[in-house]
Structure formats: structure tokens, C-alpha cells
Design an enzyme around this catalytic site. Structure first.
Site, mmCIF file in Angstrom:
data_model
loop_
_atom_site.group_PDB
_atom_site.id
_atom_site.type_symbol
_atom_site.label_atom_id
_atom_site.label_comp_id
_atom_site.label_asym_id
_atom_site.label_seq_id
_atom_site.Cartn_x
_atom_site.Cartn_y
_atom_site.Cartn_z
ATOM 1 N N ARG A 145 8.667 3.474 2.587
ATOM 2 C CA ARG A 145 8.550 2.266 3.436
ATOM 3 C C ARG A 145 9.773 1.716 3.250
ATOM 4 O O ARG A 145 10.536 0.967 2.363
ATOM 5 C CB ARG A 145 7.596 1.427 2.914
ATOM 6 C CG ARG A 145 6.149 1.981 3.281
ATOM 7 C CD ARG A 145 5.080 0.976 3.014
ATOM 8 N NE ARG A 145 4.834 -0.005 3.870
ATOM 9 C CZ ARG A 145 3.754 -1.038 3.609
ATOM 10 N NH1 ARG A 145 2.767 -0.710 2.696
ATOM 11 N NH2 ARG A 145 3.736 -2.024 4.635
ATOM 12 N N CYS B 156 0.831 -1.111 -0.160
ATOM 13 C CA CYS B 156 -0.061 0.089 0.005
ATOM 14 C C CYS B 156 0.893 1.284 0.037
ATOM 15 O O CYS B 156 1.888 1.379 0.529
ATOM 16 C CB CYS B 156 -0.969 0.143 1.268
ATOM 17 S SG CYS B 156 -2.278 -1.009 0.950
ATOM 18 N N ASP C 13 -2.733 0.493 11.254
ATOM 19 C CA ASP C 13 -3.836 -0.055 10.510
ATOM 20 C C ASP C 13 -5.120 0.172 10.747
ATOM 21 O O ASP C 13 -6.153 -0.248 10.166
ATOM 22 C CB ASP C 13 -3.478 -1.570 10.418
ATOM 23 C CG ASP C 13 -2.279 -2.042 9.320
ATOM 24 O OD1 ASP C 13 -1.759 -0.889 8.961
ATOM 25 O OD2 ASP C 13 -1.860 -3.248 9.526
HETATM 26 N N1 EPU Z 1 11.087 1.359 8.870
HETATM 27 C C1 EPU Z 1 12.266 1.643 8.638
HETATM 28 N N2 EPU Z 1 13.471 0.707 7.938
HETATM 29 C C2 EPU Z 1 13.044 -0.367 7.747
HETATM 30 C C3 EPU Z 1 11.751 -1.047 8.077
HETATM 31 C C4 EPU Z 1 10.634 0.003 8.398
HETATM 32 O O1 EPU Z 1 12.822 2.780 8.700
HETATM 33 O O2 EPU Z 1 13.946 -1.177 7.392
HETATM 34 C C5 EPU Z 1 9.939 2.112 9.183
HETATM 35 C C6 EPU Z 1 8.834 2.418 7.772
HETATM 36 O O3 EPU Z 1 9.287 3.138 7.034
HETATM 37 C C7 EPU Z 1 7.923 2.551 9.095
HETATM 38 C C8 EPU Z 1 8.053 2.100 10.489
HETATM 39 O O4 EPU Z 1 9.331 1.650 10.278
HETATM 40 O O5 EPU Z 1 7.707 4.144 9.280
HETATM 41 C C9 EPU Z 1 7.270 0.697 10.572
HETATM 42 O O6 EPU Z 1 7.297 -0.232 9.557
HETATM 43 P P1 EPU Z 1 7.307 -1.860 9.609
HETATM 44 O O7 EPU Z 1 8.510 -2.319 8.942
HETATM 45 O O8 EPU Z 1 6.929 -2.143 10.975
HETATM 46 O O9 EPU Z 1 5.939 -1.834 8.288
HETATM 47 P P2 EPU Z 1 5.990 -2.947 7.434
HETATM 48 O O10 EPU Z 1 6.495 -4.397 7.747
HETATM 49 O O11 EPU Z 1 6.098 -2.649 6.182
HETATM 50 C C10 EPU Z 1 3.447 -4.089 8.435
HETATM 51 C C11 EPU Z 1 2.285 -4.518 7.870
HETATM 52 C C12 EPU Z 1 1.494 -3.201 7.474
HETATM 53 C C13 EPU Z 1 1.453 -2.509 8.988
HETATM 54 C C14 EPU Z 1 2.826 -2.081 9.551
HETATM 55 C C15 EPU Z 1 2.921 -1.502 10.824
HETATM 56 C C16 EPU Z 1 2.640 -6.324 6.551
HETATM 57 C C17 EPU Z 1 2.837 -7.140 5.358
HETATM 58 N N3 EPU Z 1 2.556 -5.129 6.618
HETATM 59 O O12 EPU Z 1 4.331 -3.166 7.464
HETATM 60 O O13 EPU Z 1 0.314 -3.518 7.488
HETATM 61 O O14 EPU Z 1 0.926 -1.108 8.961
HETATM 62 O O15 EPU Z 1 3.677 -3.360 9.636
HETATM 63 O O16 EPU Z 1 2.137 -2.288 11.894
HETATM 64 O O17 EPU Z 1 2.770 -7.170 7.597
HETATM 65 C C18 EPU Z 1 -1.776 -3.441 6.147
HETATM 66 O O18 EPU Z 1 -2.001 -4.702 6.373
HETATM 67 O O19 EPU Z 1 -2.801 -2.759 5.817
HETATM 68 C C19 EPU Z 1 -0.503 -2.932 6.391
HETATM 69 C C20 EPU Z 1 0.024 -1.837 5.610
#
Ligand code: EPU
Length: 430
Positions: free
Chosen positions: A122, A117, A305
Site C-alpha cells: 500500500r 489491513c 472491499d
Molecule cells: N496507491 C499507490 N500510491 C499511493 C496510494 C495508493 O500506488 O500513493 C495504490 C494502492 O497500492 C492500491 C490503489 O492505489 O493499489 C488504491 O489504493 P487507495 O489509496 O485507493 O486505497 P486506500 O486509501 O489505502 C481505501 C480504503 C480501503 C479500500 C481502498 C480502495 C480507507 C481507510 N481505506 O484504502 O478500505 O479498500 O480505499 O477502495 O478508506 C477497508 O475498509 O476494508 C479497506 C481496506
């Protein structure tokens, strides 16, 4: 093109069964490639992101069977490629979980860079930092993340941000590294814990998932398992807020109430009644909704979310509310659409200042992403008149049978494809 046609005004009433958690199922499917034996998974949600990942796994030689809609049997004993360069996979965030899984088992992975999304920048720097700390070389070439290592050796890794994706990815790679890995400032979300439990059921040695510090003692092989995925806290929360916004009475079934505490707390604050039993939560909204403030935070804080869903409720509440988004910088895109339905919201940076209005009115709107799309549907269910929601493919990424489950609660919502379908819906709903 599929759209939702919605006639608002009916309070949602009844019970709804919550499915398995998409964000747990995605890494669990990736981790299933880490054993040559068969893995049997129950409570698999039948949603688009899951099906895209399953198809990509099939293309690299993973054998799959689906005895029924919510069960998957996988065998990755004959994987024939460690290069996953799949057009469809580009669209889902979780494609990168194959890096951690394949690097862990085979010491090599080349996987298309993730999409997902469009809710803000990200980054994946913490994933890369973690893989490198384990001894892998990681490059990004021709749109692929390429990670390889002769040996993976356990390490001490401090995550600069609490990241669900990076914690999961590094945990998978470290599961089959030599020696001990410690991940500090680890994400604590229920899906991180679910993946750790799944890996442990395959013979991994992971301790501390659900706390800030995860300790992983590497093992040389993982075996087959049978596993049931946890219920989806965000699907449950979405229906709980749908009850609040439509002044309804909804019981979400097959949930883990502990995972929903921050959501329950906010519903109580805005004037709903909430009753919990072992695996059900009932939300009754019989009084006018009250304003409150909320800031999204990593678990156990209020989930990002659920931010659009609570905003939709607060925009119909008495008084002024403030919603602060602290995880993703671009998660208020749906506010323009909600404004077209009559909401009064001013967005300044990562803050939305909301002046409650008495009602929404139906309009023609588009889902900008998965959760915002679901939130707009909820708004439409409370609105006067008809709403058409476009771009519902985003919603279908993460909600199984969304319109059917809503129909089961008395909502007037239908999936329509043509103008003729829409006219039929209009006639039927008066
Ligand atoms: N971030 C960094 N560096 C990284 C990774 C993340 O700076 O290497 C930052 C991101 O930019 C963000 C924060 O850390 O500001 C949190 O990101 P996170 O990595 O936790 O998110 P994600 O793994 O990309 C998952 C879910 C999302 C949910 C987020 C937060 C999955 C597939 N996606 O994303 O779910 O919003 O965690 O809880 O598990 C959804 O289901 O609609 C969705 C977007």
C-alpha cells in the site's frame, strides 16, 4: 480471546439498519482538526478504527464529547502537538489523514506511518507527490511521515493511480493552501464526496468531488459545522450478499441505493431479486445462484472491499466464475480458509477461478483481514454445522455489532471467549 461461534443453515430474514461509513468518518474526524470551532458529527460508526483515531486525537489535545454512541462533538482549538506518534494509530490506515489535515492548517505534521489491513503493498507515493506539489517538504524519518511548509500554494496535480487516500489527503491540505489546486484522475468514491461536502460545510471551496477532476480554491479559515456521515456502502453490501449466500430475504435500511449500483447489478446477475425504495434495498434469494465474472475497480466499479463477499457467493453458485482483483495484489488470502469449508477455488495471480459447490461445511477458521473476515462469517452462516471464527478483532475494526445485527436477522451466531462459552453455544444450537 473473542471468537464467533456460528451454526449455519438459517436463511437470513428481516431488516437491518446500516450505520455511518467508516471510510468517510475517518477523514472527517481528521478534517475536524482544521477548525478551532466545535464540530458536531452524527451517524458516527462505533467501530474500532474510529475509536483508535478518536483516542489519538484526544492525546494531541482535541476535546471530544460523545452525547450518544453515534454522535461526536469535537473541538480542536487547543491542539498541543503536531507530532502524532501513537502506537495504536500505527495499526490503522487512516492515521495518514492527519498529515493532510495538520499540514493544511498548521503547515507542519509528523504522523506515524500507516498500517491497516494486510491486503497488499500500500504505497503512499501519490500522497507525497501531492503534498510536495503544494510546496511542502516531505520526509520519512524514524517511522514518521514529516511534512512541513512555510507556504502551501495551490497546484495542478495528476494522480498516477486513482487513490482514495491520496485524493482525500491532498484535498485536505489544498483546502487551506493559497490559490487554486486541481486534482486530476481523482478518486470518485462516495466517501471522497462526503469529505468534500463536510469541508464545504466548514467554509471550504471544493468543486467536482465525485468526478475525475476536483478543483479546490484555498481558504484561510474553516469554521464549525454540523454534519451527518453517509451510510456505509460496504456494510450494506455485506448484508446484501449475506442474504444471497444464505438464500434469505433481507432489507438493508438507511442506505443510498445509488452507491450500491455495482453490487445490486451483480446480485441480479447471479439470480437474486432486488427491490429498491428511497433509502432501502431488499434482496431476496429464492432461486439457485448462478455463476458470473467480476473485476474489482475504483468507484463506480465493483468495490475491492466487496470482493471476498462476492467470492463466497460465487463459490456456492452453479458453474464456473472468475473474480479478478485489480486494486490490491494480496486480497485472496481468505481462499485457504474458504477451501477448508469446502470451496473449490484456484488462485492464479490476481484472478480466482471458482467452481461452484453445493454446500459449505463448518470448520475452525481465522479472519485474515476486515472484509475477508466478514465474508467468512457469511460463508459460515450458510454452512452445515458449526464454525469457529478466530481473529475477529479485524472484523470489529469496521463492522459495528456485526453478530448482533446478524442475530436480528435470525442467524445463530454468538461472541464467545472460552471453551465453556462454546460448549454452551453448541448445546443451545443442537
Ligand atoms: N496507491 C499507490 N500510491 C499511493 C496510494 C495508493 O500506488 O500513493 C495504490 C494502492 O497500492 C492500491 C490503489 O492505489 O493499489 C488504491 O489504493 P487507495 O489509496 O485507493 O486505497 P486506500 O486509501 O489505502 C481505501 C480504503 C480501503 C479500500 C481502498 C480502495 C480507507 C481507510 N481505506 O484504502 O478500505 O479498500 O480505499 O477502495 O478508506 C477497508 O475498509 O476494508 C479497506 C481496506
Amino acid at each position: 480471546m473473542e471468537q464467533y461461534a456460528i451454526k449455519g443453515g438459517n436463511p437470513l430474514v428481516g431488516d437491518v439498519e446500516i450505520g455511518g461509513a467508516k471510510n468517510a468518518a475517518l477523514p472527517i474526524l481528521a478534517a475536524s482538526t482544521m477548525t478551532d470551532e466545535s464540530v458536531y458529527i452524527e451517524n458516527m460508526p462505533d467501530v474500532r478504527d474510529i475509536n483508535v483515531l478518536l483516542e489519538a486525537l484526544e492525546r494531541i489535545g482535541v476535546m471530544e464529547k460523545r452525547p450518544d454512541r453515534h454522535k461526536v462533538v469535537m473541538n480542536a482549538g487547543n491542539i498541543n502537538s503536531l507530532v502524532v506518534d501513537d502506537e495504536a494509530l500505527k495499526k490503522i490506515r487512516a492515521s495518514y489523514y492527519l498529515v493532510g489535515a495538520l499540514l493544511g492548517k498548521y503547515r507542519h505534521a509528523e504522523v506515524v506511518l500507516p498500517g491497516g489491513c494486510d491486503i497488499g503493498f500500500r504505497a503512499i507515493d501519490q500522497h507525497i507527490k501531492g503534498f510536495r506539489a503544494l510546496g511542502a517538504s516531505v520526509t520519512i524519518e524514524h517511522g514518521l511521515i514529516k511534512a512541513e511548509a512555510e507556504r502551501l500554494v495551490g497546484s495542478h496535480i495528476y494522480m498516477d493511480v486513482s487513490s482514495v487516500g491520496a485524493t482525500i489527503n491532498v484535498m485536505m491540505a489544498a483546502t487551506m493552501a493559497e490559490g487554486m489546486t486541481t486534482i486530476e484522475n481523482a478518486a470518485k468514491e462516495p466517501h471522497v464526496v462526503d469529505l468534500a461536502n463536510f469541508l464545504n460545510s466548514m467554509g471550504a471551496n471544493i468543486k467536482g468531488a465525485g468526478t475525475d477532476v476536483i478543483r479546490i480554491k484555498g481558504v484561510t479559515r474553516l469554521h464549525g459545522t454540523e454534519y451527518t456521515i453517509i451510510p456505509d456502502q460496504i456494510e450494506a453490501g455485506t448484508f446484501m450478499f449475506a442474504a444471497a449466500v444464505t438464500k434469505g430475504d433481507v432489507t438493508v435500511k438507511n442506505v443510498i441505493p445509488k452507491h450500491l449500483e455495482s453490487i445490486t447489478a451483480k446480485l441480479l446477475e447471479i439470480g437474486c431479486e432486488v427491490e429498491e425504495t428511497d433509502d432501502c434495498i431488499r434482496v431476496v434469494a429464492s432461486k439457485p445462484l448462478q455463476h458470473t465474472h467480476v473485476k474489482t475497480l475504483p468507484y463506480p466499479g465493483f468495490p475491492t472491499d466487496m470482493q471476498p463477499q462476492i467470492t463466497v457467493a460465487l463459490a456456492l453458485s452453479e458453474g464456473t466464475s472468475i473474480v479478478t482483483e485489480s486494486i490490491f495484489e494480496n486480497r485472496f488470502k481468505y481462499v485457504d480458509e474458504l477451501t477448508r469449508m469446502g470451496a473449490s477455488i484456484k488462485v492464479e495471480g490476481n484472478t480466482a477461478i471458482i467452481t461452484g459447490v453445493k454446500r459449505y461445511t463448518g470448520a475452525s477458521i481465522s479472519a485474515p483481514d476486515l472484509r475477508a473476515g466478514a465474508a467468512l462469517v457469511i460463508a459460515a452462516l450458510a454452512a452445515e454445522g458449526l464454525t469457529m471464527v478466530d481473529d475477529i478483532r479485524y472484523i470489529q475494526r469496521g463492522y459495528e455489532d456485526f453478530h448482533l445485527k446478524l442475530q436480528g436477522l435470525g442467524a445463530q451466531i454468538e461472541l464467545v471467549e472460552t471453551e465453556k462459552d462454546f460448549q454452551k453455544f453448541r448445546l443451545k444450537t443442537g
